[in-house]
Design an enzyme around this catalytic site. Structure first.
Site, PDB file in Angstrom:
ATOM      1  N   ASP A 196       0.429  -1.149  -0.304  1.00 28.51           N
ATOM      2  CA  ASP A 196       0.216  -0.035  -0.117  1.00 28.51           C
ATOM      3  C   ASP A 196       0.545   1.584  -0.530  1.00 28.51           C
ATOM      4  O   ASP A 196       0.796   2.351   0.928  1.00 28.51           O
ATOM      5  CB  ASP A 196      -0.738   0.056   0.883  1.00 28.51           C
ATOM      6  CG  ASP A 196      -1.791  -1.314   1.227  1.00 28.51           C
ATOM      7  OD1 ASP A 196      -1.736  -2.230   0.078  1.00 28.51           O
ATOM      8  OD2 ASP A 196      -2.760  -0.916   1.735  1.00 28.51           O
ATOM      9  N   ASP A 243      -4.788  -0.964  -1.353  1.00 33.97           N
ATOM     10  CA  ASP A 243      -6.235  -0.617  -0.978  1.00 33.97           C
ATOM     11  C   ASP A 243      -6.398   0.016  -2.232  1.00 33.97           C
ATOM     12  O   ASP A 243      -6.665   0.432  -2.827  1.00 33.97           O
ATOM     13  CB  ASP A 243      -5.210   0.154   0.417  1.00 33.97           C
ATOM     14  CG  ASP A 243      -6.965   0.230   1.369  1.00 33.97           C
ATOM     15  OD1 ASP A 243      -7.140  -1.228   1.472  1.00 33.97           O
ATOM     16  OD2 ASP A 243      -7.130   0.814   1.973  1.00 33.97           O
ATOM     17  N   HIS A 269     -10.874   1.191  -2.806  1.00 32.93           N
ATOM     18  CA  HIS A 269     -12.422   0.839  -2.164  1.00 32.93           C
ATOM     19  C   HIS A 269     -13.010   1.495  -3.411  1.00 32.93           C
ATOM     20  O   HIS A 269     -13.086   2.315  -3.902  1.00 32.93           O
ATOM     21  CB  HIS A 269     -12.154   1.798  -0.820  1.00 32.93           C
ATOM     22  CG  HIS A 269     -11.505   0.918   0.265  1.00 32.93           C
ATOM     23  ND1 HIS A 269     -11.089  -0.430   1.113  1.00 32.93           N
ATOM     24  CD2 HIS A 269     -11.012   1.769   0.730  1.00 32.93           C
ATOM     25  CE1 HIS A 269     -10.525  -0.249   1.454  1.00 32.93           C
ATOM     26  NE2 HIS A 269      -9.813   0.444   1.761  1.00 32.93           N
ATOM     27  N   HIS A 288     -17.314   3.050   0.772  1.00 36.79           N
ATOM     28  CA  HIS A 288     -17.005   1.733   1.477  1.00 36.79           C
ATOM     29  C   HIS A 288     -18.004   2.043   2.966  1.00 36.79           C
ATOM     30  O   HIS A 288     -18.273   2.614   3.963  1.00 36.79           O
ATOM     31  CB  HIS A 288     -15.622   1.698   1.226  1.00 36.79           C
ATOM     32  CG  HIS A 288     -15.233   0.457   1.809  1.00 36.79           C
ATOM     33  ND1 HIS A 288     -14.254   0.340   3.302  1.00 36.79           N
ATOM     34  CD2 HIS A 288     -14.952  -0.626   1.168  1.00 36.79           C
ATOM     35  CE1 HIS A 288     -13.955  -1.303   3.092  1.00 36.79           C
ATOM     36  NE2 HIS A 288     -14.462  -2.598   2.111  1.00 36.79           N
ATOM     37  N   HIS A 303     -10.253   7.325   1.413  1.00 33.16           N
ATOM     38  CA  HIS A 303      -9.162   7.268   1.132  1.00 33.16           C
ATOM     39  C   HIS A 303      -9.388   5.657   0.065  1.00 33.16           C
ATOM     40  O   HIS A 303     -10.152   4.945   0.349  1.00 33.16           O
ATOM     41  CB  HIS A 303      -8.197   6.729   2.941  1.00 33.16           C
ATOM     42  CG  HIS A 303      -8.285   5.333   3.228  1.00 33.16           C
ATOM     43  ND1 HIS A 303      -9.384   4.601   4.274  1.00 33.16           N
ATOM     44  CD2 HIS A 303      -7.908   4.117   2.776  1.00 33.16           C
ATOM     45  CE1 HIS A 303      -9.527   3.356   4.352  1.00 33.16           C
ATOM     46  NE2 HIS A 303      -8.951   2.775   3.367  1.00 33.16           N
ATOM     47  N   LYS A 342      -7.230  -5.135  -3.120  1.00 33.05           N
ATOM     48  CA  LYS A 342      -8.322  -5.513  -1.786  1.00 33.05           C
ATOM     49  C   LYS A 342      -8.643  -4.144  -0.941  1.00 33.05           C
ATOM     50  O   LYS A 342      -8.782  -3.354  -1.385  1.00 33.05           O
ATOM     51  CB  LYS A 342      -7.070  -6.348  -0.871  1.00 33.05           C
ATOM     52  CG  LYS A 342      -6.075  -4.756  -0.333  1.00 33.05           C
ATOM     53  CD  LYS A 342      -5.395  -4.863   0.536  1.00 33.05           C
ATOM     54  CE  LYS A 342      -4.075  -4.404   1.467  1.00 33.05           C
ATOM     55  NZ  LYS A 342      -4.342  -3.380   2.151  1.00 33.05           N
ATOM     56  N   CYS A 350      -2.091  -2.598   7.423  1.00 39.09           N
ATOM     57  CA  CYS A 350      -2.092  -3.799   7.062  1.00 39.09           C
ATOM     58  C   CYS A 350      -0.449  -4.623   6.597  1.00 39.09           C
ATOM     59  O   CYS A 350      -0.389  -5.976   6.120  1.00 39.09           O
ATOM     60  CB  CYS A 350      -1.880  -2.723   5.462  1.00 39.09           C
ATOM     61  SG  CYS A 350      -3.590  -2.643   5.103  1.00 39.09           S
TER      62      CYS A 350
HETATM   63  C1  VGL Z   1      -4.469   0.813   5.429  1.00 38.23           C
HETATM   64  C2  VGL Z   1      -6.244   1.632   6.896  1.00 38.23           C
HETATM   65  C3  VGL Z   1      -7.184   1.422   6.096  1.00 38.23           C
HETATM   66  C4  VGL Z   1      -3.440   0.554   5.255  1.00 38.23           C
HETATM   67  C5  VGL Z   1      -5.339   1.017   4.947  1.00 38.23           C
HETATM   68  O1  VGL Z   1      -2.159   0.303   4.048  1.00 38.23           O
HETATM   69  O2  VGL Z   1      -2.358   0.245   6.957  1.00 38.23           O
HETATM   70  N1  VGL Z   1      -5.047   1.272   7.257  1.00 38.23           N
HETATM   71  N2  VGL Z   1      -7.034   1.115   5.057  1.00 38.23           N
HETATM   72 ZN    ZN Z   2      -8.634   1.004   3.178  1.00 34.39          ZN
END
Ligand code: VGL
Ligand code: ZN
Length: 201
Positions: free
Chosen positions: A12, A50, A52, A56, A85, A110, A155
């Site tokens: 990510d 990430d 979404h 979401h 995000h 994901k 993550c």
């Molecule tokens: C993440 C919070 C929400 C991450 C992703 O990449 O750590 N944290 N979505």
């Molecule tokens: Zn996320």
């Protein structure tokens, strides 16, 4: 065949997790050059994203009266509510522009299911729905993973724990990760990773 095949999993490294982004991780952009420099040392490079849909269920904006960083109980368990995000197709969801994405063997996305968050690169937050990454790695004979990226305590943490439980040898290169550190979540993540046999380098 080699005794061991070692892949780099880059978690990510997206604009929304870097300074100026919607869910900025302090210093998130400072790891990019080091990650690029590491890529050549591995048999495979895998990037996660990430990704979404808008609205979401992990977004606080989808829960009237709730604010970012509050907890809610979802059918699959506790869930932190985040600011909006990494909405698919937006600039925030794009990789950091300096990340050497051309080097990637695979990009895995994901968090696309509106009802279910997905921190881990292996399973969604119900802990049972697979992303398909395990099958990809196994079919390529990859049995060892080094993980870097964002965020250490979400993550990266969930991906490392799942990979260790699936039988991979896992190393987290902490100097190339950055944390959100929400109420002690970094220390808790480090303990959980160590307890699963993850090497914290
Ligand atoms: C993440 C919070 C929400 C991450 C992703 O990449 O750590 N944290 N979505
Ligand atoms: Zn996320």
């Amino acid at each position: 065949m080699q005794a061991t095949t070692h892949a780099l999993l880059v978690i990510d490294v997206q604009n929304d997790f870097c300074p100026g982004g919607a869910l900025a991780v302090p210093g998130g952009d400072t790891i990019v050059a080091g990650i690029n420099a590491l890529m050549g040392d591995f048999a495979a490079v895998i990037l996660t994203q990430d990704w979404h849909p808008s609205g979401h269920s992990s977004f606080a904006s989808s829960h009237p009266g709730r604010a970012p960083l509050e907890m809610v109980t979802m059918p699959y368990g506790p869930q932190v509510l985040w600011p909006d995000h990494c909405v698919h197709g937006t600039g925030g969801a794009a990789f950091h522009p300096a990340l050497a994405t051309d080097r990637a063997d695979l990009i895995i996305r994901k968090g696309m299911n509106p009802a279910l968050d997905s921190y881990s690169a292996f399973f969604e937050n119900d802990r049972t729905t697979p992303t398909g990454l395990d099958g990809y790695l196994r079919s390529r004979g990859i049995d060892q993973l080094t993980m870097v990226g964002l965020a250490t305590d979400f993550c990266v943490h969930y991906s490392a724990v799942d990979a260790a439980k699936l039988g991979y040898r896992v190393r987290v290169a902490q100097e190339l990760c950055r944390a959100i550190d929400l109420g002690g979540s970094l220390a808790a993540a480090q303990t959980a990773m160590r307890d699963c046999g993850v090497t914290l380098a």
